[in-house]
Design an enzyme around this catalytic site. Structure first.
Site, PDB file in Angstrom:
ATOM      1  N   ARG A   1       0.416  -0.598  -0.208  1.00 48.25           N
ATOM      2  CA  ARG A   1       0.114   0.030  -0.092  1.00 48.25           C
ATOM      3  C   ARG A   1       1.018   1.114   0.195  1.00 48.25           C
ATOM      4  NH1 ARG A   1      -2.558  -3.484  -1.971  1.00 48.25           N
ATOM      5  NH2 ARG A   1      -4.465  -4.756  -1.065  1.00 48.25           N
TER       6      ARG A   1
ATOM      7  N   GLU B   1      -5.329   3.295   6.587  1.00 45.98           N
ATOM      8  CA  GLU B   1      -4.753   3.373   5.197  1.00 45.98           C
ATOM      9  C   GLU B   1      -5.695   4.760   4.333  1.00 45.98           C
ATOM     10  OE1 GLU B   1      -5.723  -0.323   3.216  1.00 45.98           O
ATOM     11  OE2 GLU B   1      -6.519   1.147   0.900  1.00 45.98           O
TER      12      GLU B   1
ATOM     13  N   SER C   1     -11.119   0.365   4.097  1.00 44.18           N
ATOM     14  CA  SER C   1     -10.777  -0.210   5.313  1.00 44.18           C
ATOM     15  C   SER C   1      -9.846   1.094   5.801  1.00 44.18           C
ATOM     16  CB  SER C   1      -9.460  -1.354   4.850  1.00 44.18           C
ATOM     17  OG  SER C   1      -9.269  -2.679   4.587  1.00 44.18           O
TER      18      SER C   1
HETATM   19  C1  LIG Z   1     -15.667   0.207  -0.580  1.00 43.62           C
HETATM   20  C2  LIG Z   1     -15.197  -0.093  -0.694  1.00 43.62           C
HETATM   21  C3  LIG Z   1     -13.750  -0.818  -0.561  1.00 43.62           C
HETATM   22  C4  LIG Z   1     -12.365  -0.589  -0.824  1.00 43.62           C
HETATM   23  N1  LIG Z   1     -11.465  -1.565  -0.630  1.00 43.62           N
HETATM   24  C5  LIG Z   1      -9.822  -1.753  -1.372  1.00 43.62           C
HETATM   25  C6  LIG Z   1      -9.699  -2.694  -2.192  1.00 43.62           C
HETATM   26  O1  LIG Z   1      -9.647  -4.535  -1.139  1.00 43.62           O
HETATM   27  N2  LIG Z   1      -8.361  -2.354  -1.240  1.00 43.62           N
HETATM   28  C7  LIG Z   1      -7.747  -1.246  -1.629  1.00 43.62           C
HETATM   29  O2  LIG Z   1      -6.557  -1.306  -1.986  1.00 43.62           O
HETATM   30  N3  LIG Z   1      -8.301   0.041  -1.376  1.00 43.62           N
HETATM   31  C8  LIG Z   1      -9.336   0.027  -0.651  1.00 43.62           C
HETATM   32  N4  LIG Z   1     -10.276   0.572  -1.590  1.00 43.62           N
HETATM   33  C9  LIG Z   1     -10.187   1.885  -1.238  1.00 43.62           C
HETATM   34  C10 LIG Z   1      -9.754   3.030  -2.149  1.00 43.62           C
HETATM   35  O3  LIG Z   1     -10.864   2.920  -2.944  1.00 43.62           O
HETATM   36  C11 LIG Z   1      -8.113   2.556  -2.759  1.00 43.62           C
HETATM   37  O4  LIG Z   1      -6.858   3.483  -2.633  1.00 43.62           O
HETATM   38  C12 LIG Z   1      -8.822   3.600  -5.023  1.00 43.62           C
HETATM   39  O5  LIG Z   1      -7.110   3.002  -4.855  1.00 43.62           O
HETATM   40  C13 LIG Z   1      -8.699   5.823  -4.440  1.00 43.62           C
HETATM   41  O6  LIG Z   1      -8.940   5.447  -5.505  1.00 43.62           O
HETATM   42  P1  LIG Z   1      -9.088   7.098  -5.643  1.00 43.62           P
HETATM   43  O7  LIG Z   1      -9.470   7.659  -7.114  1.00 43.62           O
HETATM   44  O8  LIG Z   1     -10.775   6.981  -4.775  1.00 43.62           O
HETATM   45  O9  LIG Z   1      -8.357   7.674  -5.018  1.00 43.62           O
HETATM   46  P2  LIG Z   1      -8.850   9.508  -3.737  1.00 43.62           P
HETATM   47  O10 LIG Z   1      -9.618   8.594  -2.508  1.00 43.62           O
HETATM   48  O11 LIG Z   1      -9.010   9.939  -4.670  1.00 43.62           O
HETATM   49  O12 LIG Z   1      -7.622   9.701  -3.010  1.00 43.62           O
HETATM   50  C14 LIG Z   1      -6.728   8.614  -2.391  1.00 43.62           C
HETATM   51  C15 LIG Z   1      -5.544   9.167  -2.559  1.00 43.62           C
HETATM   52  O13 LIG Z   1      -4.539   8.740  -4.099  1.00 43.62           O
HETATM   53  C16 LIG Z   1      -4.236  10.562  -4.961  1.00 43.62           C
HETATM   54  N5  LIG Z   1      -5.150  10.811  -5.992  1.00 43.62           N
HETATM   55  C17 LIG Z   1      -5.425  10.350  -6.690  1.00 43.62           C
HETATM   56  N6  LIG Z   1      -5.738  10.185  -7.942  1.00 43.62           N
HETATM   57  C18 LIG Z   1      -4.825  10.682  -8.400  1.00 43.62           C
HETATM   58  C19 LIG Z   1      -4.317  11.061  -9.601  1.00 43.62           C
HETATM   59  N7  LIG Z   1      -4.364  10.708 -10.946  1.00 43.62           N
HETATM   60  N8  LIG Z   1      -2.254  11.740  -9.499  1.00 43.62           N
HETATM   61  C20 LIG Z   1      -1.765  11.872  -8.064  1.00 43.62           C
HETATM   62  N9  LIG Z   1      -2.543  11.035  -7.239  1.00 43.62           N
HETATM   63  C21 LIG Z   1      -3.989  10.656  -7.433  1.00 43.62           C
HETATM   64  C22 LIG Z   1      -5.100  11.710  -4.014  1.00 43.62           C
HETATM   65  O14 LIG Z   1      -3.997  12.593  -4.174  1.00 43.62           O
HETATM   66  C23 LIG Z   1      -4.972  10.675  -2.320  1.00 43.62           C
HETATM   67  O15 LIG Z   1      -3.977  11.101  -2.077  1.00 43.62           O
HETATM   68  C24 LIG Z   1     -11.761   0.770  -1.344  1.00 43.62           C
HETATM   69  C25 LIG Z   1     -12.790   1.659  -0.696  1.00 43.62           C
HETATM   70  C26 LIG Z   1     -14.162   1.382  -0.123  1.00 43.62           C
HETATM   71  C27 LIG Z   1     -14.954   2.467  -0.494  1.00 43.62           C
END
Ligand SMILES: Cc1cc2nc3c(=O)[nH]c(=O)nc-3n(C[C@H](O)[C@H](O)[C@H](O)COP(=O)(O)OP(=O)(O)OC[C@H]3O[C@@H](n4cnc5c(N)ncnc54)[C@H](O)[C@@H]3O)c2cc1C
Length: 339
Positions: free
Chosen positions: A178, A303, A228
């Site tokens: 992660r 996380e 998480s």
């Molecule tokens: C129901 C649920 C289940 C989940 N299950 C998992 C799982 O099984 N495994 C897991 O790893 N995660 C899980 N997550 C967490 C989340 O979905 C992941 O971390 C996901 O990859 C975040 O992507 P996002 O686009 O929503 O990023 P955001 O939440 O919008 O951002 C997260 C971080 O990434 C940065 N970021 C986003 N896009 C960019 C970009 N284009 N360039 C630079 N920085 C960027 C942001 O600045 C921030 O620091 C879950 C979340 C939920 C709600």
């Protein structure tokens, strides 16, 4: 009244961006459904637009926050004084050539996983249920079943804080559990090249269906959450178990503070019962972390990340200092909810 100079406002308008909004509520676009208004939200359509906005914010010393789907973000209920750059649908192309796949950073991960299955490409079945964009996934080295997307990343194109464009190789990204070297680097990921292996379409689809079925059983889906909350720590995993088990063993499943609650279904999820503020979630994180520490000797790190009103953004536990969230005072605020 706008907190920005008239010159900045003129220049951002004159970029002619297709998607730009002013005084935009962030709660509806974050998965926890928490967050005040952002002064400006832009949704770029190209790497060039990303670079233009980065350059403008830097020239005017305006805070910039990059967001994907907000599925790993707690946003300050006071909002954000600056520009939120949301990388999403307008940057979500996918091109498949043999086992190489090039995607815009805004592609929705479950959709990408389905395209990979249809093309008979195996290796990333485990991301099928992760509700975020590829940019967020690559930054967080997200995945499931103790795997991370990083092992399939070949190249990541980013706009750097000085608005130049640079490609990173997998070796340069320093992937571990992660974690990637891009976290905290202030870059915007715009495009990602992945390498997979050839596999059997029906087997890949079956595996994805099994993964989705198992996630549906384990994870809360009715109330807003960010997946998480705490990271698994290998030493704690060996002796105590994963965070969900440690929190449950500490008797915290179902406890609530304000509108935030430790999910009665999965103790590593904090759900918003309707009116939670960012402080409710931070206080519940502080209380959970301290209670588990007293029982196990392990301090769990988050996380989930927190974005402050002024643009600081780091793992949420880093904002739960004891001066602000004293565990014995929090005791009085904790309640037990039965559903
Ligand atoms: C129901 C649920 C289940 C989940 N299950 C998992 C799982 O099984 N495994 C897991 O790893 N995660 C899980 N997550 C967490 C989340 O979905 C992941 O971390 C996901 O990859 C975040 O992507 P996002 O686009 O929503 O990023 P955001 O939440 O919008 O951002 C997260 C971080 O990434 C940065 N970021 C986003 N896009 C960019 C970009 N284009 N360039 C630079 N920085 C960027 C942001 O600045 C921030 O620091 C879950 C979340 C939920 C709600």
């Amino acid at each position: 009244m706008s907190p920005f100079s008239p010159l900045f406002m003129n220049e951002i308008r004159s970029l002619g961006l297709k998607d730009v909004g002013f005084d935009v509520p962030l709660a509806p676009i974050s998965r926890w459904k928490i967050g005040g208004d952002a002064d400006i939200v832009v949704c770029p359509h190209s790497t060039t637009e990303v670079a233009q906005v980065v350059q403008l914010c830097k020239a005017h010393d305006v805070a910039l926050f990059v967001m994907g789907d907000g599925s790993n973000m707690l946003i300050d209920s006071k909002g954000f004084r600056g520009v939120v750059m949301k990388i999403g649908a307008p940057m979500s192309k996918i091109e498949i050539s043999g086992t190489r796949v090039t995607c815009g950073a805004g592609i929705w991960v479950p959709y990408m996983a389905k395209c990979l299955a249809n093309a008979g490409l195996t290796g990333l079945e485990h991301v099928v249920g992760i509700p975020g964009t590829l940019g967020g996934l690559v930054l967080m080295n997200g995945g499931s079943q103790r795997k991370g997307v990083g092992s399939h990343v070949r190249r990541v194109t980013c706009v750097l804080p000085d608005s130049s464009i640079r490609d990173y190789t997998q070796e340069e990204l320093g992937y571990s559990y992660r974690h990637s070297a891009l976290q905290g680097a202030g870059v915007v990921i715009t495009e990602v090249e992945l390498v997979l292996a050839n596999g059997d379409v029906s087997q890949i689809r079956r595996d994805q269906i099994d993964i989705m079925a198992s996630r549906r059983k384990k994870f809360p889906k009715n109330l807003p959450n960010c997946g998480s909350t705490f990271l698994s720590n290998p030493a704690m995993y060996e002796t105590v178990g994963p965070p969900g088990k440690a929190i449950e063993d500490a008797g915290l499943k179902g406890v609530a503070l304000g509108g935030a609650q430790i999910s009665p279904l999965h103790a590593n999820f904090i759900v918003n019962r309707g009116n939670a503020t960012s402080d409710d979630v931070l206080a519940l994180i502080a209380y959970t972390r301290q209670t588990v520490f007293e029982r196990t000797g392990y301090k769990m790190d988050c996380e989930a990340r927190f974005l402050t009103e002024t643009g600081e953004e780091r793992p949420a536990h880093e904002f739960t200092d004891a001066d602000r969230f004293d565990a014995s005072l929090l005791d009085a605020l904790i309640s037990r909810v039965n559903d």
